[in-house]
Enzyme design. Structure first.
Site, PDB file in Angstrom:
ATOM      1  N   ASP A 159      -2.277   1.935   7.013  1.00  0.00           N
ATOM      2  CA  ASP A 159      -1.685   1.463   5.764  1.00  0.00           C
ATOM      3  C   ASP A 159      -1.297  -0.009   5.842  1.00  0.00           C
ATOM      4  O   ASP A 159      -1.411  -0.746   4.868  1.00  0.00           O
ATOM      5  CB  ASP A 159      -0.461   2.307   5.401  1.00  0.00           C
ATOM      6  CG  ASP A 159      -0.820   3.767   5.186  1.00  0.00           C
ATOM      7  OD1 ASP A 159      -1.978   4.027   4.795  1.00  0.00           O
ATOM      8  OD2 ASP A 159       0.033   4.635   5.408  1.00  0.00           O
ATOM      9  N   CYS A 179     -10.774  -9.722  10.967  1.00  0.00           N
ATOM     10  CA  CYS A 179     -12.075 -10.401  10.952  1.00  0.00           C
ATOM     11  C   CYS A 179     -12.883 -10.122   9.687  1.00  0.00           C
ATOM     12  O   CYS A 179     -13.900 -10.748   9.449  1.00  0.00           O
ATOM     13  CB  CYS A 179     -12.888 -10.022  12.190  1.00  0.00           C
ATOM     14  SG  CYS A 179     -13.500  -8.336  12.142  1.00  0.00           S
ATOM     15  N   GLU A 188      -2.906  -1.895  -5.261  1.00  0.00           N
ATOM     16  CA  GLU A 188      -4.226  -1.334  -5.422  1.00  0.00           C
ATOM     17  C   GLU A 188      -4.419  -0.793  -6.828  1.00  0.00           C
ATOM     18  O   GLU A 188      -3.479  -0.321  -7.442  1.00  0.00           O
ATOM     19  CB  GLU A 188      -4.387  -0.170  -4.450  1.00  0.00           C
ATOM     20  CG  GLU A 188      -5.512  -0.339  -3.492  1.00  0.00           C
ATOM     21  CD  GLU A 188      -5.482   0.771  -2.469  1.00  0.00           C
ATOM     22  OE1 GLU A 188      -6.552   1.176  -2.064  1.00  0.00           O
ATOM     23  OE2 GLU A 188      -4.394   1.217  -2.082  1.00  0.00           O
ATOM     24  N   CYS A 233     -13.944  -6.710  16.128  1.00  0.00           N
ATOM     25  CA  CYS A 233     -13.042  -7.577  16.897  1.00  0.00           C
ATOM     26  C   CYS A 233     -12.024  -6.787  17.716  1.00  0.00           C
ATOM     27  O   CYS A 233     -11.256  -7.360  18.476  1.00  0.00           O
ATOM     28  CB  CYS A 233     -12.331  -8.562  15.974  1.00  0.00           C
ATOM     29  SG  CYS A 233     -11.038  -7.809  14.975  1.00  0.00           S
ATOM     30  N   ASP A 259       0.854  -1.180   0.000  1.00  0.00           N
ATOM     31  CA  ASP A 259       0.000   0.000   0.000  1.00  0.00           C
ATOM     32  C   ASP A 259       0.891   1.231   0.000  1.00  0.00           C
ATOM     33  O   ASP A 259       1.773   1.368   0.840  1.00  0.00           O
ATOM     34  CB  ASP A 259      -0.897   0.003   1.241  1.00  0.00           C
ATOM     35  CG  ASP A 259      -1.869   1.162   1.215  1.00  0.00           C
ATOM     36  OD1 ASP A 259      -2.745   1.172   0.344  1.00  0.00           O
ATOM     37  OD2 ASP A 259      -1.730   2.074   2.049  1.00  0.00           O
TER      38      ASP A 259
HETATM   39 ZN   LIG Z   1     -12.020  -6.925  13.039  1.00  0.00          ZN
END
Ligand SMILES: [Zn+2]
Length: 454
Positions: free
Chosen positions: A374, A348, A292, A367, A208
């Site tokens: 980044d 998650c 990206e 979570c 990134d």
């Molecule tokens: Zn999470």
């Protein structure tokens, strides 16, 4: 063994006479460009009245007309190599072509304006040679160009000279250019390369490009921005103050402006150098590099400068990786433009509805993960490649379809040399989608699947 076209660029140390000749050649190219543009405009006007009148739109047509009139419009033409005029006309033909292509496009793309006249001292100057004596001298500190003769190089030409001596490279053309101060020669070279396809490398890395760092890798590694030194900043300040004091149109103002431009171009080269080193390392060290996709056409014009710089870095990263992965037998994956790499939790998979640009720390509402913004994005990119393979193995193949349509907003040059493709369904031993190593193709990962699956 694959044959690729590669550019080798060297800074030049011309003598004052040689600089004058270099400037003269670039001026000749600009003259031919402007002459051709004026002619095209005249003919376009003429066609308003008479539909049968032709407009010289292509390089052969422009060149034909130029050869007819050069004796009248530029009696001094023989002072420069004829390739100088040719390269100006070629630049014009290219500009006209991309303008008409952009107009004909049905999808919105990058805006392309009609070519404009070039002004002396504004923008980069360049001139290209395709025939005549073009070579790197065996002493590795001189190059020879048609009409210009043998010019000393500022740096060693070892990298190219060695390949030529071994018979694995052939020079196709040479372009001399100058933006602010140093003159450069860039050779377009046909190079034979032996991509190392099975090199015991790490599997996947997500990259990134950030505002605060040059890049962040999914491994947690942070590549810092090249920092301009204190002396650089001091100089910049001083020259900017000086410029403000200079009388517009004065000779001294021009001198200050040139100094300032030189300083800026140096900063650009340093940044470019960092990107080159990073991309070479990534292409050598990893099998798959995920970056990206930027929606170039959709980008706002008035963005904060830092964001604009980061976007430019990302685009440049992608471009460099596109060809370097070919050299080293690795692959680049480009995430779908709509993939919310920053908003997704890399632990998650929870997707935030909103994430301000100023939020440096990603905190997951679901979570509780806390990670650098980044780094979180880089991890998501890496997981995109790994995850799509796993998904497909779970017989969810169609969802992991990879877009093969060229992104409409993409700059044409940026996509040249590599095209997007549909991936064959895996299963690869590393749980990665199968691709074709060493073809230099870039794969766009559709994210629908990963979004649902995460
Ligand atoms: Zn999470």
């Amino acid at each position: 063994m694959t044959t690729v076209h590669q550019a080798f660029r060297f800074a030049l140390d011309p003598t004052p006479t040689q600089s004058r000749h270099l400037r003269s050649h670039c001026g000749a190219a600009r003259f031919a460009f402007n002459w051709g543009l004026a002619r095209v405009k005249d003919r376009l006007d003429a066609r308003q009245a008479d539909e049968n009148s032709t407009v010289p739109w292509t390089l052969p047509a422009l060149r034909r007309e130029w050869n007819h009139v050069k004796q009248q419009v530029a009696p001094w033409w023989a002072e420069n190599s004829k390739e100088a005029y040719s390269s100006g006309l070629e630049a014009l033909a290219r500009a006209l072509r991309s303008w008409s292509r952009a107009r004909a496009a049905t999808t919105p793309g990058r805006r392309v304006g009609f070519p404009r006249f070039k002004r002396k001292g504004r923008g980069p100057e360049s001139c290209r040679f395709t025939t005549g004596p073009i070579r790197v001298e065996p002493d590795r500190h001189h190059v020879t160009l048609p009409r210009l003769g043998t010019i000393r190089t500022h740096e060693s030409t070892r990298k190219l000279a060695r390949r030529i001596e071994h018979g694995t490279a052939r020079i196709l053309s040479a372009t001399v250019s100058c933006r602010a101060d140093p003159w450069f020669v860039s050779f377009t070279v046909e190079v034979e390369r032996n991509p190392n396809v099975n090199g015991g490398r790490d599997a996947v890395v997500g990259v990134d490009a950030g505002v605060h760092h040059l890049a962040v890798l999914s491994t947690g590694e942070i590549i810092e921005n090249p920092r301009p030194g204190q002396s650089h900043l001091r100089k910049l300040k001083r020259l900017n103050r000086e410029l403000a004091r200079r009388r517009p149109g004065s000779r001294r103002r021009a001198v200050t402006r040139r100094r300032l431009a030189r300083l800026h171009s140096r900063a650009k080269y340093v940044r470019q150098d960092h990107l080159h080193k990073l991309t070479t390392r990534l292409a050598k060290q990893y099998d798959v590099v995920v970056v990206e996709q930027l929606n170039v056409a959709g980008m706002l014009r008035n963005r904060p400068l830092a964001r604009a710089v980061a976007d430019t870095s990302m685009a440049e990263l992608r471009r460099l990786l596109g060809y370097k992965t070919t050299w080293y037998g690795s692959r680049v994956f480009v995430a779908d433009p709509w993939f919310p790499s920053s908003k997704t939790c890399s632990a998650c998979g929870h997707v935030k509805a909103k994430l301000g640009l100023a939020e440096r720390l990603y905190v997951c509402d679901s979570c509780g993960l806390k990670a650098d913004r980044d780094l979180n994005a880089a991890r998501n990119l890496a997981q995109l490649a790994a995850g799509s393979g796993a998904e497909a193995q779970n017989a969810r193949g169609p969802d992991v379809s990879l877009s093969h349509a060229e992104q409409s907003g993409q700059k044409r040059e940026a996509s040249a040399g590599y095209s997007q493709m549909r991936l064959a369904p895996p299963p690869s031993n590393r749980g990665l989608p199968e691709s074709f190593p060493g073809t230099g193709r870039v794969t766009v990962l559709r994210l629908m699947a990963s979004q649902g699956g995460l």
